[in-house]
Design an enzyme around this catalytic site. Structure first.
Site, PDB file in Angstrom:
ATOM      1  N   CYS A 194       0.839  -1.195   0.000  1.00 41.94           N
ATOM      2  CA  CYS A 194       0.000   0.000   0.000  1.00 41.94           C
ATOM      3  C   CYS A 194       0.877   1.249   0.000  1.00 41.94           C
ATOM      4  CB  CYS A 194      -0.895   0.013   1.232  1.00 41.94           C
ATOM      5  SG  CYS A 194      -1.762  -1.537   1.553  1.00 41.94           S
TER       6      CYS A 194
ATOM      7  N   ARG B 268       3.031   0.559  -6.894  1.00 45.93           N
ATOM      8  CA  ARG B 268       3.142  -0.369  -5.777  1.00 45.93           C
ATOM      9  C   ARG B 268       2.008  -1.387  -5.749  1.00 45.93           C
ATOM     10  NH1 ARG B 268       6.563   1.497  -1.565  1.00 45.93           N
ATOM     11  NH2 ARG B 268       5.278   0.511   0.022  1.00 45.93           N
TER      12      ARG B 268
ATOM     13  N   TRP C 160      -3.946  -2.106  -0.850  1.00 44.25           N
ATOM     14  CA  TRP C 160      -3.876  -3.440  -1.451  1.00 44.25           C
ATOM     15  C   TRP C 160      -4.483  -4.379  -0.410  1.00 44.25           C
ATOM     16  CZ3 TRP C 160      -1.426  -8.221  -0.591  1.00 44.25           C
ATOM     17  CH2 TRP C 160      -1.314  -9.060  -1.710  1.00 44.25           C
TER      18      TRP C 160
ATOM     19  N   ASN D 231      -0.439   0.971   6.478  1.00 41.94           N
ATOM     20  CA  ASN D 231       0.152  -0.135   5.730  1.00 41.94           C
ATOM     21  C   ASN D 231       0.549  -1.216   6.721  1.00 41.94           C
ATOM     22  OD1 ASN D 231      -0.019   1.455   3.478  1.00 41.94           O
ATOM     23  ND2 ASN D 231       2.180   1.817   3.277  1.00 41.94           N
ATOM     24  N   GLY D 232       0.364  -2.478   6.362  1.00 37.57           N
ATOM     25  CA  GLY D 232       0.778  -3.557   7.244  1.00 37.57           C
ATOM     26  C   GLY D 232      -0.390  -4.421   7.674  1.00 37.57           C
TER      27      GLY D 232
ATOM     28  N   GLU E 237      13.490 -17.322 -13.742  1.00 39.58           N
ATOM     29  CA  GLU E 237      13.161 -15.899 -13.827  1.00 39.58           C
ATOM     30  C   GLU E 237      12.342 -15.598 -15.078  1.00 39.58           C
ATOM     31  OE1 GLU E 237      13.032 -11.734 -13.152  1.00 39.58           O
ATOM     32  OE2 GLU E 237      13.182 -13.515 -11.876  1.00 39.58           O
TER      33      GLU E 237
ATOM     34  N   LYS F 185       8.635 -13.908 -15.014  1.00 41.67           N
ATOM     35  CA  LYS F 185       8.276 -12.677 -15.714  1.00 41.67           C
ATOM     36  C   LYS F 185       7.024 -12.887 -16.564  1.00 41.67           C
ATOM     37  CE  LYS F 185      10.832  -9.871 -14.062  1.00 41.67           C
ATOM     38  NZ  LYS F 185      10.520 -10.651 -12.887  1.00 41.67           N
TER      39      LYS F 185
ATOM     40  N   GLU G 218       3.951 -13.132 -14.332  1.00 45.20           N
ATOM     41  CA  GLU G 218       3.634 -11.862 -13.676  1.00 45.20           C
ATOM     42  C   GLU G 218       2.858 -10.907 -14.576  1.00 45.20           C
ATOM     43  OE1 GLU G 218       6.970 -10.608 -10.442  1.00 45.20           O
ATOM     44  OE2 GLU G 218       7.687 -10.779 -12.502  1.00 45.20           O
TER      45      GLU G 218
ATOM     46  N   HIS H 210      12.097 -36.112 -16.241  1.00 44.34           N
ATOM     47  CA  HIS H 210      11.604 -36.678 -14.986  1.00 44.34           C
ATOM     48  C   HIS H 210      10.195 -36.170 -14.664  1.00 44.34           C
ATOM     49  CE1 HIS H 210      15.373 -38.645 -13.974  1.00 44.34           C
ATOM     50  NE2 HIS H 210      15.998 -37.536 -14.379  1.00 44.34           N
TER      51      HIS H 210
ATOM     52  N   LYS I 166       4.530  -4.019  -5.853  1.00 41.16           N
ATOM     53  CA  LYS I 166       5.955  -3.884  -6.114  1.00 41.16           C
ATOM     54  C   LYS I 166       6.789  -4.344  -4.930  1.00 41.16           C
ATOM     55  CE  LYS I 166       9.702  -2.677  -8.228  1.00 41.16           C
ATOM     56  NZ  LYS I 166      10.200  -3.552  -9.306  1.00 41.16           N
TER      57      LYS I 166
END
Length: 613
Positions: free
Chosen positions: A2, A27, A74, A100-101, A486, A490, A493, A509, A608
């Site tokens: 947030c 964010r 958020w 926030n939190g 990675e 990406k 995301e 496998h 973010k």
């Protein structure tokens, strides 16, 4: 996650707060709101959805006043709607708070407050704090800071809060515990609050980073900082060193694309002044440990989350190969809740772009409490991890606004390479000739990345062919395995296409069962010691009609007839090759997301900086 913005000063607060929220859009959020004081009036405007909707609400309400707070939320507790949006108000609507939190004892506090007659409007944990502050006033608190500090003694969990009240007007009280918060020190009686420097940089470059347990009072006459247990404290003023243009798109369609294209410069910045050509070594001024103590390091433990964890895996290979020290890489979210064996002379390396990642910070604090030596690799100057580690390396990547990390990742890889070089030369596991070769290869990286970026149109055309795919598989061996992870991350995301990264040899496998003519497979096959093995993997995929995108260095002659698409990147040392094989995967993910109509810079459900567990 947030975003928090606050302002007190001579100007109208609403436009400044709205501007600050827009700077924090990257964010991640699902609702937004502001609260503004004007004499004996406290006006609150909240909206679910984007900041543009809040802007419309402010245009209708036109709140006046020179003191106010604002927030982008958020959702953690409660659905993302207007009722649960911040700011939250006291029952008499004379106290407003943004947070926030996560308040971990919110349920117990709610039961207590309900028993005292307080009524809750929202589903959030945050509302308990504003009622606690109200209760502190009822018990006799004379000032807003007294009420806030009293209330916080009952709160368990992570918070960054900003509070205003008609009972003690024209001031903002802020507090921090586990969630980042800073003060912006302006001129002519102008003070700001931000959860990120981006919120305040348009007005001042001078900031004060609060520590956990701190609270502060901001008024037009000045600011004061305190600690909940120690009383008045002094906190240093830091200068923001980057320009406002760094958090603007500068002609690019999206921040993600801008930051991909900034990588030649961000790589130059991370190496600037750190390469010693003649000595075949690195100069790392942030490494304050004496050589004798550095040589005592017998084991390295790297901890991080997400993209930074992938960088840590590459760092593991580098440090073991170049410095001959055993390395283990752990998810910070798992490490904290294990009971790891902590051996003497172990170095902990924490990696985080923001320096505020909740799980990484918690793991750092847990292991430091057991006496472990700690090093940070972070981008954000003044962040919690930067301040709480014993020493470290700044990546100097500049602000990264796109939620999907790009330039920060490649800067982390190079930071780890510099440390591996530094440690290897001191441990005498790298010769002078090898050190000089590595320094030369590092200097070439920015130019190599520029060459890859010149192929941007190739990746746009490639994305056109695969934009309707539902799955992707990424394969790599050795240094390229973390790159495969990675690349898959990406793609997930930003494009919402399901993707998995695997060690190439592990394909048979299990994942080989997925391969058919509808499965695009990205194979990372640079000329390195395991190149021949990867060519064999390509044969196996081709035999099952998989559609293959090969990323190679050199000619890739053995693969030309075996792959559907061949992407050539420049050749470098195996431990630096991940920097160059990563960039094509960033561009592919970006163009696929754009063609699929996705919100590239603010992907759904993502933030973010993950500052809550």
């Amino acid at each position: 996650m947030c975003g928090i913005v606050g302002y007190v000063g001579p100007q109208e607060a609403a436009p400044i707060l709205l501007e600050g929220l827009r700077r924090l859009e990257y964010r991640g959020y699902d609702s937004a709101g502001v609260a503004i004081l004007n004499g004996d009036v406290l006006t609150t405007v909240k909206r679910s959805g984007k900041i543009a909707e809040l802007a419309e609400g402010l245009e209708q309400e036109r709140p006046k006043g020179t003191c106010g707070i604002a927030h982008t939320r958020w959702a953690t507790h409660g659905a993302p709607n207007q009722v649960n949006a911040h700011p939250h108000l006291s029952m008499d609507e004379d106290i407003a708070l943004v947070h926030n939190g996560i308040i971990e004892n919110a349920r117990a506090l709610k039961m207590k407050l309900t028993g005292l007659g307080f009524k809750f409007r929202s589903e959030t944990d945050t509302e308990t704090v504003v009622h606690l502050i109200d209760h502190a006033f009822k018990l006799g608190a004379k000032t807003l800071e007294d009420a806030v500090s009293t209330a916080l003694l009952e709160v368990e969990g992570a918070y960054g809060i900003a509070v205003i009240s008609l009972r003690d007007p024209d001031k903002i009280v802020v507090a921090r515990n586990g969630s980042p918060l800073l003060l912006g020190i302006g001129k002519d009686g102008e003070y700001l609050v931000g959860s990120d420097a981006a919120a305040v940089v348009a007005h001042t470059r001078d900031v004060v980073y609060l520590d956990d347990g701190d609270y502060a009072v901001l008024e037009r006459g000045g600011y004061r900082t305190y600690h909940l247990e120690r009383g008045a404290v002094s906190r240093a003023v830091h200068e923001i060193t980057w320009d406002l243009s760094a958090i603007e798109k500068s002609g690019f369609e999206h921040f993600m694309l801008k930051e991909i294209f900034e990588q030649p410069n961000s790589l130059r910045d991370v190496m600037r002044g750190r390469l010693l050509e003649e000595e075949g070594n690195a100069r790392l001024g942030g490494i304050t440990l004496k050589d004798d103590d550095l040589l005592k390091v017998k084991r390295v433990l790297i901890t991080a989350c997400g993209t930074s964890w992938h960088a840590g895996l590459i760092g593991e290979y580098m440090l073991e190969e170049l410095a001959r020290v055993p390395v283990e890489v752990e998810y910070a979210s798992e490490l904290r809740y294990r009971n790891p064996v902590i051996e003497e002379n172990t170095l902990l390396i924490t990696i985080s772009q923001s320096g505020e990642t909740a799980d990484t910070l918690a793991a750092l604090r847990e292991l430091k409490s057991h006496g472990m030596l700690s090093m940070g690799i972070v981008n954000a100057v003044g962040s919690s991890i930067a301040r709480e580690t014993d020493f470290g390396v700044y990546t100097h990547a500049g602000p990264e606004i796109g939620v999907a990390s790009t330039k920060a990742f490649t800067s982390q890889i190079v930071s780890l390479a510099l440390f591996a070089l530094y440690l290897g030369r001191r441990r005498d596991t790298m010769s002078l000739a090898d050190g000089r070769e590595m320094v030369h290869a590092l200097r070439q990286l920015p130019e190599h990345v520029e060459h890859i970026l010149e192929m941007n149109d190739v990746f746009r055309e490639l994305a056109q062919e695969y934009k309707d795919s539902k799955n992707f598989l990424y394969l790599g061996r050795g240094y390229q395995f973390p790159v495969a992870l990675e690349g898959a991350l990406k793609l997930k995301e930003v494009s919402y296409i399901h993707a998995e990264g695997y060690p190439a040899a592990e394909m048979k496998h299990g994942p080989i069962a997925l391969i058919d003519e509808h499965m695009p497979v990205v194979v990372l096959a640079p000329q390195d010691p395991v190149y021949g093995k990867v060519v064999s993997t390509v044969e196996e995929v081709k035999a099952r009609n998989g559609r293959i995108i090969g990323v190679v260095s050199g000619s890739g002659a053995e693969l030309i007839a075996k792959v559907d698409h061949l992407i050539k990147v420049p050749q470098t040392l195996p431990w630096l090759q991940p920097v160059l094989t990563t960039v094509p995967l960033q561009l592919l993910a970006y163009h696929l997301a754009v063609l699929r109509g996705c919100d590239v810079d603010q992907p759904r459900n993502l933030a973010k900086s993950v500052t809550v567990e």
